[in-house]
Write an enzyme that holds these catalytic residues in place. Structure first.
Site, short mmCIF file in Angstrom:
data_model
loop_
_atom_site.label_atom_id
_atom_site.label_comp_id
_atom_site.label_asym_id
_atom_site.label_seq_id
_atom_site.Cartn_x
_atom_site.Cartn_y
_atom_site.Cartn_z
N HIS A 179 -8.41 0.68 -9.86
CA HIS A 179 -7.58 1.88 -9.64
C HIS A 179 -7.26 2.49 -11.00
CE1 HIS A 179 -4.41 4.52 -8.25
NE2 HIS A 179 -4.73 4.23 -7.00
N LEU A 190 -6.52 0.76 4.92
CA LEU A 190 -5.59 0.45 6.01
C LEU A 190 -6.24 0.80 7.35
CD1 LEU A 190 -2.14 1.71 4.57
CD2 LEU A 190 -2.91 -0.64 4.80
N ALA A 225 0.85 -1.20 0.00
CA ALA A 225 0.00 0.00 0.00
C ALA A 225 0.88 1.24 0.00
CB ALA A 225 -0.92 -0.01 1.21
N GLN A 226 0.60 2.13 -0.92
CA GLN A 226 1.48 3.30 -1.08
C GLN A 226 0.91 4.54 -0.42
OE1 GLN A 226 1.93 3.78 -5.30
NE2 GLN A 226 3.12 1.92 -5.54
N GLY A 255 -1.46 5.88 1.49
CA GLY A 255 -1.50 6.21 2.88
C GLY A 255 -2.71 5.71 3.61
N HIS A 301 -8.23 -3.39 -8.16
CA HIS A 301 -7.48 -2.90 -7.01
C HIS A 301 -8.03 -3.37 -5.67
CE1 HIS A 301 -4.82 -0.16 -4.92
NE2 HIS A 301 -5.82 0.52 -4.40
N ARG A 311 -15.06 2.35 -2.38
CA ARG A 311 -14.28 2.73 -1.20
C ARG A 311 -13.62 4.10 -1.38
NH1 ARG A 311 -8.79 2.10 -0.06
NH2 ARG A 311 -8.57 1.04 -2.05
N GLU A 361 -6.34 13.10 -1.44
CA GLU A 361 -6.62 12.08 -2.45
C GLU A 361 -8.04 12.26 -2.94
OE1 GLU A 361 -5.65 8.10 -1.25
OE2 GLU A 361 -3.50 8.49 -1.30
N ARG A 416 -12.72 7.40 -7.95
CA ARG A 416 -11.93 6.46 -8.76
C ARG A 416 -12.70 5.83 -9.90
NH1 ARG A 416 -8.29 3.26 -4.33
NH2 ARG A 416 -7.04 5.10 -3.97
C1 SIN Z 1 -3.11 4.68 -3.73
O1 SIN Z 1 -2.04 4.96 -3.19
O2 SIN Z 1 -3.55 5.23 -4.71
C2 SIN Z 1 -3.89 3.54 -3.16
C3 SIN Z 1 -4.55 3.95 -1.92
C4 SIN Z 1 -5.81 3.20 -1.73
O3 SIN Z 1 -6.17 2.36 -2.55
O4 SIN Z 1 -6.53 3.50 -0.77
#
Ligand code: SIN
Length: 528
Positions: free
Chosen positions: A228, A376, A46-47, A49, A335, A370, A113, A274
């Protein structure tokens, strides 16, 4: 068959599994079984956050509203309230265990985001947030002597009798073992690998959803798969995730003619939800007869980009792409699964003694789509809650006897072309059950997948074959529920039914009945 008895069995070692184990540690011995090494989970990769309402400009109520809006009318409000309300405490606890989140001076740095109305995403080492969570949780687990890890152990089935769970059958070193437990928590993550393009690691083969389905649990919202918008597109590279945080920091999407396009699709442009961004990209790809679009970060300061996204920078460099100046070829990829085994807000399923948390569970926090970086947080909050509930659970007057354990069939099955079937299945799911679906594509997929149903009642001894059986089960359930929802809600888009439709606010629940999938529209969210 070897029999091991523990107090608590946890299957899966991502954020939810580890957090559940920590919660359970004071109450007895805990076994954390994983089919690979404990660090190999979606959490690790996971990038972007972790979303949490902790900044001065934010409020829990605003995080709640944003989550509901993204969920497109299908979030379960009490579950969301718990997520956003308990989130800050879980994060502070993680910091007290040594988690390092990036700071701006001495204060935590929050980024933006898609579909968030505030800067609320904490990140670590730039774009390695999941890795940091996994590090801290594994360190904490190591400090607790009651927790034992059990790697390379593939959970084949749950031990269930009369609606009660007594543990699981686990294959290790080609030998079936029974792990008996007072309560079992499933934290096996998602199923992205059933699609040809996915950001998920190789382990994400839908094992949890398939084994609970076989055991008689109720699955819900399975038609809602999040795609994603931006994974790296290159014939030489894996579908590596290019974090949404890149767009949060100002990256722009351009079609292959280098024209920006997102403003034509949504007022929030690159930061639209998304599903909208993914469909806009597909639409541009069709218009320009291309298989990708570009992500452009070149107008951002080079040093900032390198510092903020070190992992993405280094990975793209390996494929000869300098993200500080080159246009980055991207296309969408599967994703995240919003659906899963239906749980209450304590992680309890309809099988007594069986709990679930994280991506495999459907608590209802994500609804039909989501909100970015809520996963996370869900793992932490609901991992802890499931752990607490599991610690308090005890089957009264257990009637289960060890003599009832089912031996593995002695006939050894193997399917010589299983890797070929896996590849074809993934392609069928991507082409026919992907971002844009319709009756015709879904029926084609259903027919194709049904042709492999002979695999479903076989017993296997290899991980690849066991995974394939689980992938087929989950693919079939997603296809059935996608066919049943004749409307477009959240991440589920039907080109033949572009409106939301009559059942817009009703969940589809499904379970195994007479060896078939039985699906129904529920009346909103019934009690588990
Ligand atoms: C992302 O870093 O784009 C993924 C984060 C997520 O899917 O919540």
């Amino acid at each position: 068959m070897d029999i091991e008895t523990v107090d608590f069995l946890i299957i899966g070692s991502g954020v939810a599994g580890l957090r559940a184990a920590i919660e359970l540690a004071p109450y007895g011995n805990v076994l954390v079984a994983t089919k690979d090494v404990p660090t190999e989970s979606s959490t690790e990769y996971a990038q972007g956050g972790i979303a949490v309402a902790l900044s001065d400009e934010d409020e829990v109520g605003i995080h709640f509203d944003d989550t509901l809006k993204a969920g497109d009318g299908l979030c379960r409000e009490d579950a969301v309230k718990i997520l956003v309300g308990e989130g800050p405490e879980r994060i502070m606890e993680l910091i007290s265990w040594g988690a390092e989140f990036d700071k701006n001076g001495t204060r935590l740095d929050f980024t933006m985001e898609a579909a968030h109305s505030r800067k609320r995403i904490l990140h670590s080492h730039g774009d390695a947030t999941g890795k940091e969570l996994e590090r801290v949780l594994l360190n904490k687990v190591r400090s607790l002597p009651t927790i034992k890890k059990y790697p390379f152990a593939f959970t084949v089935n749950l031990i269930v009798k009369d609606g009660e769970c007594y543990g699981a059958y686990v294959l290790k070193d080609r030998k079936l073992n029974a792990i008996l437990a007072r309560s079992t928590i499933l934290c096996t993550g998602g199923a992205g690998q059933i699609f040809a393009r996915t950001t998920n690691p190789m382990v994400a083969t839908g094992d949890g959803a398939a084994i609970v389905f076989r055991a008689g649990a109720v699955l819900e919202d399975m038609e809602f798969v999040q795609f994603h918008p931006t994974s790296l597109y290159s014939p030489y590279a894996p579908h590596f995730l290019l974090s949404e945080a890149m767009r949060g920091e100002g990256a722009i999407l351009r079609n292959v003619n280098k024209e920006p396009f997102m403003k034509q699709y949504h007022p929030d442009a690159e930061l639209a939800p998304r599903d909208i961004v993914s469909r806009a990209i597909i639409s541009e790809m069709v218009k320009t007869e291309s298989n990708h679009v570009f992500l452009d970060m070149s107008r951002l300061d080079n040093d900032f980009v390198k510092k903020r996204f070190p992992r993405i920078y280094a990975t793209c460099r390996q494929y000869n792409i300098d993200i500080t100046k080159d246009l980055i070829p991207v296309s969408p990829a599967a994703h995240y699964m919003m659906g899963g085994v239906r749980t209450d807000t304590d992680g309890a399923t309809n099988i007594k003694g069986l709990f679930a948390a994280g991506e495999v569970a459907c608590t209802g926090v994500h609804g039909a789509n989501r909100l970015a970086s809520n996963s996370l947080l869900e793992g932490l909050v609901y991992g802890a809650r499931a752990g607490k509930a599991a610690s308090e659970f005890k089957i009264q007057d257990s009637k289960f006897k060890n003599s009832e354990l089912v031996q593995y069939p002695s006939g050894y099955h193997s399917i010589p072309d299983h890797d070929e079937i896996r590849t074809t299945l993934r392609k069928v799911m991507w082409d026919r059950v992907g971002i844009i679906r319709c009756e015709e594509s879904l029926v084609e997929a259903k027919n194709k997948i049904s042709g492999w149903s002979f695999i479903l009642d076989k017993a296997f001894f290899t991980r690849r074959e066991l995974e394939l059986k689980n992938m087929l089960t989950v693919a079939m359930i997603i296809t059935e529920t996608a066919l049943m929802r004749k409307g477009s809600v959240g991440a589920h888009y039907r080109s033949d039914y572009p409106e939301k439709g009559e059942y817009r606010q009703r969940h589809i629940a499904c379970r195994k009945e007479n060896d078939a999938i039985s699906c129904n529209f529920g009346m909103g969210r019934e009690k588990v």
